[in-house]
Design a protein around this motif. Structure first.
Motif, PDB file in Angstrom:
ATOM      1  N   ALA A  34       0.817  -1.208   0.000  1.00  0.00           N
ATOM      2  CA  ALA A  34       0.000   0.000   0.000  1.00  0.00           C
ATOM      3  C   ALA A  34       0.856   1.264   0.000  1.00  0.00           C
ATOM      4  N   ALA A  35       2.075   1.173   0.530  1.00  0.00           N
ATOM      5  CA  ALA A  35       2.949   2.347   0.563  1.00  0.00           C
ATOM      6  C   ALA A  35       3.442   2.735  -0.823  1.00  0.00           C
ATOM      7  N   THR A  36       3.325   1.837  -1.789  1.00  0.00           N
ATOM      8  CA  THR A  36       3.780   2.162  -3.135  1.00  0.00           C
ATOM      9  C   THR A  36       2.696   2.809  -3.978  1.00  0.00           C
ATOM     10  N   LEU A  37       1.498   2.947  -3.430  1.00  0.00           N
ATOM     11  CA  LEU A  37       0.420   3.556  -4.189  1.00  0.00           C
ATOM     12  C   LEU A  37       0.633   5.054  -4.326  1.00  0.00           C
ATOM     13  N   PRO A  38       0.083   5.667  -5.354  1.00  0.00           N
ATOM     14  CA  PRO A  38       0.229   7.107  -5.522  1.00  0.00           C
ATOM     15  C   PRO A  38      -0.406   7.859  -4.362  1.00  0.00           C
ATOM     16  N   THR A  39       0.101   9.046  -4.083  1.00  0.00           N
ATOM     17  CA  THR A  39      -0.349   9.838  -2.949  1.00  0.00           C
ATOM     18  C   THR A  39      -1.846  10.110  -3.011  1.00  0.00           C
ATOM     19  N   GLN A  40      -2.368  10.409  -4.189  1.00  0.00           N
ATOM     20  CA  GLN A  40      -3.790  10.721  -4.317  1.00  0.00           C
ATOM     21  C   GLN A  40      -4.658   9.530  -3.970  1.00  0.00           C
ATOM     22  N   SER A  41      -4.167   8.340  -4.121  1.00  0.00           N
ATOM     23  CA  SER A  41      -4.985   7.143  -3.906  1.00  0.00           C
ATOM     24  C   SER A  41      -4.756   6.494  -2.555  1.00  0.00           C
ATOM     25  N   GLN A  42      -3.985   7.132  -1.691  1.00  0.00           N
ATOM     26  CA  GLN A  42      -3.698   6.495  -0.411  1.00  0.00           C
ATOM     27  C   GLN A  42      -4.921   6.407   0.471  1.00  0.00           C
ATOM     28  N   THR A  43      -5.955   7.207   0.189  1.00  0.00           N
ATOM     29  CA  THR A  43      -7.170   7.081   0.990  1.00  0.00           C
ATOM     30  C   THR A  43      -7.928   5.819   0.622  1.00  0.00           C
ATOM     31  N   GLN A  44      -7.678   5.298  -0.550  1.00  0.00           N
ATOM     32  CA  GLN A  44      -8.283   4.035  -0.959  1.00  0.00           C
ATOM     33  C   GLN A  44      -7.349   2.904  -0.564  1.00  0.00           C
ATOM     34  N   ILE A  45      -7.869   1.727  -0.385  1.00  0.00           N
ATOM     35  CA  ILE A  45      -7.006   0.587  -0.058  1.00  0.00           C
ATOM     36  C   ILE A  45      -6.097   0.283  -1.224  1.00  0.00           C
ATOM     37  N   ALA A  46      -6.653   0.148  -2.400  1.00  0.00           N
ATOM     38  CA  ALA A  46      -5.863  -0.058  -3.622  1.00  0.00           C
ATOM     39  C   ALA A  46      -6.814  -0.108  -4.787  1.00  0.00           C
ATOM     40  N   SER A  47      -6.324   0.237  -5.940  1.00  0.00           N
ATOM     41  CA  SER A  47      -7.154   0.073  -7.124  1.00  0.00           C
ATOM     42  C   SER A  47      -7.204  -1.414  -7.454  1.00  0.00           C
ATOM     43  N   MET A  48      -8.187  -1.791  -8.221  1.00  0.00           N
ATOM     44  CA  MET A  48      -8.336  -3.203  -8.556  1.00  0.00           C
ATOM     45  C   MET A  48      -7.117  -3.724  -9.315  1.00  0.00           C
ATOM     46  N   ASN A  49      -6.573  -2.931 -10.206  1.00  0.00           N
ATOM     47  CA  ASN A  49      -5.418  -3.385 -10.981  1.00  0.00           C
ATOM     48  C   ASN A  49      -4.192  -3.571 -10.099  1.00  0.00           C
ATOM     49  N   ARG A  50      -3.986  -2.672  -9.162  1.00  0.00           N
ATOM     50  CA  ARG A  50      -2.856  -2.833  -8.234  1.00  0.00           C
ATOM     51  C   ARG A  50      -3.073  -4.063  -7.357  1.00  0.00           C
ATOM     52  N   ALA A  51      -4.292  -4.266  -6.916  1.00  0.00           N
ATOM     53  CA  ALA A  51      -4.586  -5.433  -6.077  1.00  0.00           C
ATOM     54  C   ALA A  51      -4.345  -6.730  -6.847  1.00  0.00           C
ATOM     55  N   LYS A  52      -4.739  -6.725  -8.132  1.00  0.00           N
ATOM     56  CA  LYS A  52      -4.491  -7.909  -8.956  1.00  0.00           C
ATOM     57  C   LYS A  52      -2.998  -8.145  -9.133  1.00  0.00           C
ATOM     58  N   ALA A  53      -2.250  -7.067  -9.289  1.00  0.00           N
ATOM     59  CA  ALA A  53      -0.800  -7.199  -9.454  1.00  0.00           C
ATOM     60  C   ALA A  53      -0.163  -7.774  -8.191  1.00  0.00           C
ATOM     61  N   VAL A  54      -0.601  -7.294  -7.047  1.00  0.00           N
ATOM     62  CA  VAL A  54      -0.059  -7.790  -5.778  1.00  0.00           C
ATOM     63  C   VAL A  54      -0.415  -9.263  -5.593  1.00  0.00           C
TER      64      VAL A  54
END
Length: 158
Positions: A34-54
């Motif tokens: 989650a720390a690698t997510l963009p600053t604007q999206s840190q309020t969200q857990i993760a986007s679906m694409n990032r979650a799929k990548a993880v």
């Protein structure tokens, strides 16, 4: 069942348990995903694409580890392939994030240009520069509004 099949079964179970504990308690990682997510999206857990990548990365590491323990080259290669797919997904998301920033950067640049031109117009008494500077600031506000709409639509689609 042969001794090798029993051994493979227990190794698989032990690795699965170890992986579950590592994920649950975040052992063995220096930075959370989650720390690698963009600053604007840190309020969200993760986007679906990032979650799929993880998820794909975790699957790949687990499968590669199982392949290493059992000596199965197919599992090793499939695990590595899943990790590469994860890196590709993350790279695609990074590009999307950079594209978002470009629109915001243009808006900020236009705002700074407008403020500077307005200030120069006030200092020199040039009414035309003042009006042009105000127009650039309004353009900046419009660009920011467009970027906000893009972000909202993107959030809805994800």
């Amino acid at each position: 069942m042969s001794l090798q099949q029993i051994r493979r079964f227990f190794v698989t179970i032990i690795l699965t348990i170890m992986l579950a504990i590592t994920i649950a308690f975040d052992f063995g990682t220096t930075n959370s995903w989650a720390a690698t997510l963009p600053t604007q999206s840190q309020t969200q857990i993760a986007s679906m694409n990032r979650a799929k990548a993880v998820t794909k990365n975790i699957e790949g590491k687990a499968q590669e580890a199982i392949g290493n323990m059992t000596g199965d080259p197919k599992d090793q290669m499939m695990g590595k392939a899943k990790q590469v797919e994860s890196q590709a997904r993350n790279a695609a998301e990074d590009i999307k994030d950079q594209m978002k920033l470009k629109g915001r950067a243009k808006a900020v640049t236009k705002n700074i240009e407008g403020k500077a031109q307005e200030a120069i117009g006030k200092a020199t008494g040039n009414r035309q520069d003042q009006v042009a500077g105000k127009a650039k600031q309004v353009e900046s506000q419009v660009r920011n509004a467009v970027e906000d709409v893009k972000d909202t639509v993107q959030d809805i689609l994800n």
